[in-house]
Design a protein around this motif. Structure first.
Motif, PDB file in Angstrom:
ATOM      1  N   VAL A  28     -28.765  -0.364 -11.389  1.00 55.92           N
ATOM      2  CA  VAL A  28     -29.405   0.591 -10.482  1.00 55.92           C
ATOM      3  C   VAL A  28     -29.620  -0.030  -9.104  1.00 55.92           C
ATOM      4  CG1 VAL A  28     -31.488   1.953 -10.069  1.00 55.92           C
ATOM      5  CG2 VAL A  28     -30.509   1.839 -12.373  1.00 55.92           C
ATOM      6  N   VAL A  29     -30.111  -1.267  -9.067  1.00 57.37           N
ATOM      7  CA  VAL A  29     -30.386  -1.927  -7.788  1.00 57.37           C
ATOM      8  C   VAL A  29     -29.097  -2.210  -7.025  1.00 57.37           C
ATOM      9  CG1 VAL A  29     -31.303  -4.022  -6.728  1.00 57.37           C
ATOM     10  CG2 VAL A  29     -32.571  -2.910  -8.570  1.00 57.37           C
ATOM     11  N   VAL A  30     -28.081  -2.753  -7.719  1.00 55.80           N
ATOM     12  CA  VAL A  30     -26.810  -3.058  -7.054  1.00 55.80           C
ATOM     13  C   VAL A  30     -26.153  -1.779  -6.552  1.00 55.80           C
ATOM     14  CG1 VAL A  30     -24.486  -3.984  -7.399  1.00 55.80           C
ATOM     15  CG2 VAL A  30     -26.462  -5.191  -8.340  1.00 55.80           C
ATOM     16  N   ALA A  31     -26.261  -0.706  -7.317  1.00 46.87           N
ATOM     17  CA  ALA A  31     -25.726   0.571  -6.856  1.00 46.87           C
ATOM     18  C   ALA A  31     -26.409   1.013  -5.567  1.00 46.87           C
ATOM     19  CB  ALA A  31     -25.904   1.632  -7.936  1.00 46.87           C
ATOM     20  N   GLY A  32     -27.720   0.790  -5.477  1.00 47.17           N
ATOM     21  CA  GLY A  32     -28.430   1.115  -4.246  1.00 47.17           C
ATOM     22  C   GLY A  32     -27.981   0.254  -3.083  1.00 47.17           C
ATOM     23  N   VAL A  33     -27.744  -1.029  -3.337  1.00 48.58           N
ATOM     24  CA  VAL A  33     -27.270  -1.928  -2.281  1.00 48.58           C
ATOM     25  C   VAL A  33     -25.892  -1.503  -1.771  1.00 48.58           C
ATOM     26  CG1 VAL A  33     -26.556  -4.291  -1.778  1.00 48.58           C
ATOM     27  CG2 VAL A  33     -28.636  -3.878  -3.111  1.00 48.58           C
ATOM     28  N   PHE A  34     -25.018  -1.075  -2.685  1.00 50.00           N
ATOM     29  CA  PHE A  34     -23.672  -0.647  -2.306  1.00 50.00           C
ATOM     30  C   PHE A  34     -23.646   0.785  -1.780  1.00 50.00           C
ATOM     31  CE2 PHE A  34     -22.456  -4.437  -4.428  1.00 50.00           C
ATOM     32  CZ  PHE A  34     -21.141  -4.716  -4.093  1.00 50.00           C
ATOM     33  N   GLY A  35     -24.736   1.524  -1.973  1.00 47.30           N
ATOM     34  CA  GLY A  35     -24.786   2.892  -1.498  1.00 47.30           C
ATOM     35  C   GLY A  35     -23.919   3.846  -2.291  1.00 47.30           C
ATOM     36  N   ARG A  36     -23.726   3.549  -3.580  1.00 47.86           N
ATOM     37  CA  ARG A  36     -22.911   4.402  -4.447  1.00 47.86           C
ATOM     38  C   ARG A  36     -23.627   4.590  -5.777  1.00 47.86           C
ATOM     39  NH1 ARG A  36     -16.627   2.318  -4.248  1.00 47.86           N
ATOM     40  NH2 ARG A  36     -16.229   2.601  -2.014  1.00 47.86           N
ATOM     41  N   PRO A  37     -23.414   5.717  -6.430  1.00 52.13           N
ATOM     42  CA  PRO A  37     -24.032   5.909  -7.747  1.00 52.13           C
ATOM     43  C   PRO A  37     -23.280   5.157  -8.834  1.00 52.13           C
ATOM     44  CG  PRO A  37     -22.711   7.833  -7.183  1.00 52.13           C
ATOM     45  CD  PRO A  37     -22.688   6.924  -5.973  1.00 52.13           C
ATOM     46  N   TRP A  38     -24.002   4.674  -9.832  1.00 52.47           N
ATOM     47  CA  TRP A  38     -23.392   4.030 -10.993  1.00 52.47           C
ATOM     48  C   TRP A  38     -23.254   5.089 -12.080  1.00 52.47           C
ATOM     49  CZ3 TRP A  38     -22.876   2.643 -15.936  1.00 52.47           C
ATOM     50  CH2 TRP A  38     -22.199   1.468 -16.235  1.00 52.47           C
ATOM     51  N   LEU A  39     -22.123   5.820 -12.024  1.00 51.12           N
ATOM     52  CA  LEU A  39     -21.956   6.940 -12.950  1.00 51.12           C
ATOM     53  C   LEU A  39     -20.563   6.899 -13.588  1.00 51.12           C
ATOM     54  CD1 LEU A  39     -23.772   9.778 -10.950  1.00 51.12           C
ATOM     55  CD2 LEU A  39     -24.573   8.627 -13.031  1.00 51.12           C
ATOM     56  N   GLY A  40     -20.004   8.065 -13.856  1.00 49.84           N
ATOM     57  CA  GLY A  40     -18.763   8.155 -14.605  1.00 49.84           C
ATOM     58  C   GLY A  40     -17.584   7.492 -13.938  1.00 49.84           C
ATOM     59  N   SER A  41     -17.514   7.535 -12.604  1.00 51.10           N
ATOM     60  CA  SER A  41     -16.383   6.905 -11.913  1.00 51.10           C
ATOM     61  C   SER A  41     -16.364   5.395 -12.143  1.00 51.10           C
ATOM     62  CB  SER A  41     -16.453   7.202 -10.413  1.00 51.10           C
ATOM     63  OG  SER A  41     -17.634   6.652  -9.837  1.00 51.10           O
ATOM     64  N   THR A  42     -17.538   4.801 -12.301  1.00 53.57           N
ATOM     65  CA  THR A  42     -17.620   3.368 -12.577  1.00 53.57           C
ATOM     66  C   THR A  42     -17.081   3.059 -13.967  1.00 53.57           C
ATOM     67  OG1 THR A  42     -19.548   3.162 -11.133  1.00 53.57           O
ATOM     68  CG2 THR A  42     -19.173   1.399 -12.723  1.00 53.57           C
ATOM     69  N   MET A  43     -17.489   3.836 -14.944  1.00 51.43           N
ATOM     70  CA  MET A  43     -16.983   3.646 -16.301  1.00 51.43           C
ATOM     71  C   MET A  43     -15.471   3.822 -16.334  1.00 51.43           C
ATOM     72  SD  MET A  43     -17.577   2.957 -19.453  1.00 51.43           S
ATOM     73  CE  MET A  43     -19.375   3.003 -19.434  1.00 51.43           C
ATOM     74  N   GLN A  44     -14.986   4.829 -15.634  1.00 55.05           N
ATOM     75  CA  GLN A  44     -13.552   5.096 -15.577  1.00 55.05           C
ATOM     76  C   GLN A  44     -12.790   3.893 -15.009  1.00 55.05           C
ATOM     77  OE1 GLN A  44     -11.831   7.715 -12.412  1.00 55.05           O
ATOM     78  NE2 GLN A  44     -11.507   9.131 -14.124  1.00 55.05           N
ATOM     79  N   ALA A  45     -13.302   3.334 -13.921  1.00 58.09           N
ATOM     80  CA  ALA A  45     -12.622   2.217 -13.263  1.00 58.09           C
ATOM     81  C   ALA A  45     -12.582   0.980 -14.149  1.00 58.09           C
ATOM     82  CB  ALA A  45     -13.321   1.898 -11.935  1.00 58.09           C
ATOM     83  N   TYR A  46     -13.663   0.699 -14.860  1.00 51.48           N
ATOM     84  CA  TYR A  46     -13.683  -0.501 -15.700  1.00 51.48           C
ATOM     85  C   TYR A  46     -12.787  -0.347 -16.929  1.00 51.48           C
ATOM     86  CZ  TYR A  46     -17.341  -2.628 -12.876  1.00 51.48           C
ATOM     87  OH  TYR A  46     -18.033  -3.209 -11.841  1.00 51.48           O
ATOM     88  N   ILE A  47     -12.622   0.863 -17.426  1.00 45.70           N
ATOM     89  CA  ILE A  47     -11.675   1.083 -18.521  1.00 45.70           C
ATOM     90  C   ILE A  47     -10.250   0.872 -18.023  1.00 45.70           C
ATOM     91  CG2 ILE A  47     -10.744   2.798 -20.115  1.00 45.70           C
ATOM     92  CD1 ILE A  47     -13.514   3.977 -20.384  1.00 45.70           C
ATOM     93  N   VAL A  48      -9.957   1.349 -16.815  1.00 48.38           N
ATOM     94  CA  VAL A  48      -8.627   1.122 -16.238  1.00 48.38           C
ATOM     95  C   VAL A  48      -8.375  -0.373 -16.053  1.00 48.38           C
ATOM     96  CG1 VAL A  48      -7.216   1.466 -14.165  1.00 48.38           C
ATOM     97  CG2 VAL A  48      -8.488   3.382 -15.134  1.00 48.38           C
TER      98      VAL A  48
END
Length: 407
Positions: free
Chosen positions: A67-87
């Protein structure tokens, strides 16, 4: 106490291997220390409570880090993140089973399932500690079962194995399982009386255990793993996969293709720990020549977040395509990787929800891997080393099945 000290002597000499090279073995020394501080089999099981709390703090810290790192990067930690790590896993850790590969593709093309996986993973990490602290025996058993299934899912979808050194800690829930099996109360307020009894029995050992747990809390709330030069393992804030991702947005894009089965043991885990353009752990082309198999790294650094630039050498920033391999890369493979990079570059950030778009990414990935397999080894020594390594992996079916739970 001897086991705790010997852990650092033994594991400190091992190379960064695919089974224990990451956070998978970090829990082991802390558990050994907490068990060493216990009162023994004649005392109350207060040390098991400390182990549960310690594990819960690590899970909770992992969720807060995301949650904190997502705030630092200015992006939500949601489905797109899971998708990218599976790829990412499909690049460097492709599963041998076509059914698992089909499952990965099925999940990638359904944004809502990726979102459910991401949100449920965060919920698991946030809720695990309260479930153990306030859920009684039933809550503890459920927490242990959910955590075990979580790590099995990570192993299946991402090829990251926590079974050998992390999952054995879940034996601390065996007394709770036995209590439920024998029909004892499901929801008693058991943790706090056990801790109070433990303090009465062994106040010195109890305070030392509590101090160690407090140190873990301090490391977690200060996010010390995230600050350069501040990491103090085995205590950790566990920022695994904390960086929010979106394959179709402006971000650093990269992948690894290799002959080596990084889902198995005995290999240097270079997929997450080393890469050729790193400022701290560079893996040069000459280093790759010593790999017992073909290895290819690719990266597009056109878009690199300010928080990530310190990991890349400045001369490799703002490059459309970087490739480093231990063989002569064919023009066909180079062009296919470039096609993938340009396809993602032209996409819209919301395209991660488009099943056809992520399906095209998966198709290009399969084509890249097929072209990779057509290449020959640069040297005969590399080929002989790879074939010899593969020969050692051929074991009887029973032993092969047992490797599911062993390094």
């Amino acid at each position: 106490f001897a086991s705790f000290g010997l852990y650092f002597l033994y594991f400190g000499q091992l190379f960064c291997e695919s089974k224990h090279g990451g956070h998978g073995a970090l829990l082991l020394p802390s558990v050994l220390l907490l068990l060493a501080l216990s009162g023994g089999p004649q005392g109350s099981p207060w040390s098991l409570v400390f182990i549960k709390l310690f594990l819960g703090v690590i899970y909770f810290a992992g969720a807060v880090s995301k949650v904190v790192v997502a705030g630092v990067f200015g992006r939500p930690w949601l489905g797109s993140t899971m998708q990218a790590y599976i790829v990412d896993a499909m690049w460097s850790r492709p599963h041998w089973s076509c059914l698992v590969r089909a499952l990965q593709r099925f999940l990638l093309q359904r944004w809502y399932l990726c979102t459910i996986l991401a949100v449920s993973g965060l919920a698991f990490e946030f809720a695990w500690l309260p479930m153990v602290m306030f859920g009684g025996r039933l809550g503890s058993v459920l927490a242990g079962a959910i955590a075990f299934s979580f790590h099995l899912g990570v192993d299946l979808l991402q090829g990251l194995d926590f079974k050998p050194f992390w999952c054995p800690v879940f034996w601390v829930f065996l007394p709770d399982v036995q209590a439920l099996w024998h029909g004892q109360d499901v929801l008693p307020d058991q943790i706090w009386p056990i801790l109070a009894q433990g303090f009465a029995e062994e106040p010195c050992r109890w305070l030392m255990s509590a101090t160690y747990l407090l140190l873990q809390v301090v490391v977690a709330i200060r996010f010390m793993d995230c600050w350069e030069g501040m990491e103090c393992l085995p205590l950790t804030c566990c920022p695994m996969f904390a960086v929010p991702r979106n394959l179709f947005d402006d971000e650093l894009r990269a992948g690894v293709i290799t002959d080596l089965d990084l889902r198995g043991g005995g290999y240097v885990d270079f997929a997450y720990n080393f890469f050729p353009w790193s400022t701290e752990l560079p893996l040069s082309a000459s280093d790759l020549q010593h790999m017992p198999g073909r290895v290819l790294f690719w990266m597009s650094s056109l878009h690199c977040d300010e928080n990530m630039k310190r990991f890349l050498k400045p001369e490799y920033l703002n490059k459309e395509l970087l490739i480093c391999a231990n063989f002569d890369v064919s023009p066909a493979l180079h062009d296919k990787l470039l096609q993938l990079v340009r396809f993602l570059e032209q996409a819209h950030p919301n395209d991660w929800t488009d099943g056809a778009m992520i399906g095209e990414v998966a198709n290009l990935q399969v084509e890249c891997r097929s072209l990779f397999k057509e290449h020959t080894f640069t040297t005969k020594d590399s080929q002989d080393a790879f074939e010899g390594l593969q020969a050692t992996k051929k074991v009887p079916d029973l032993l092969n099945w047992m490797t599911f739970f062993t390094p």
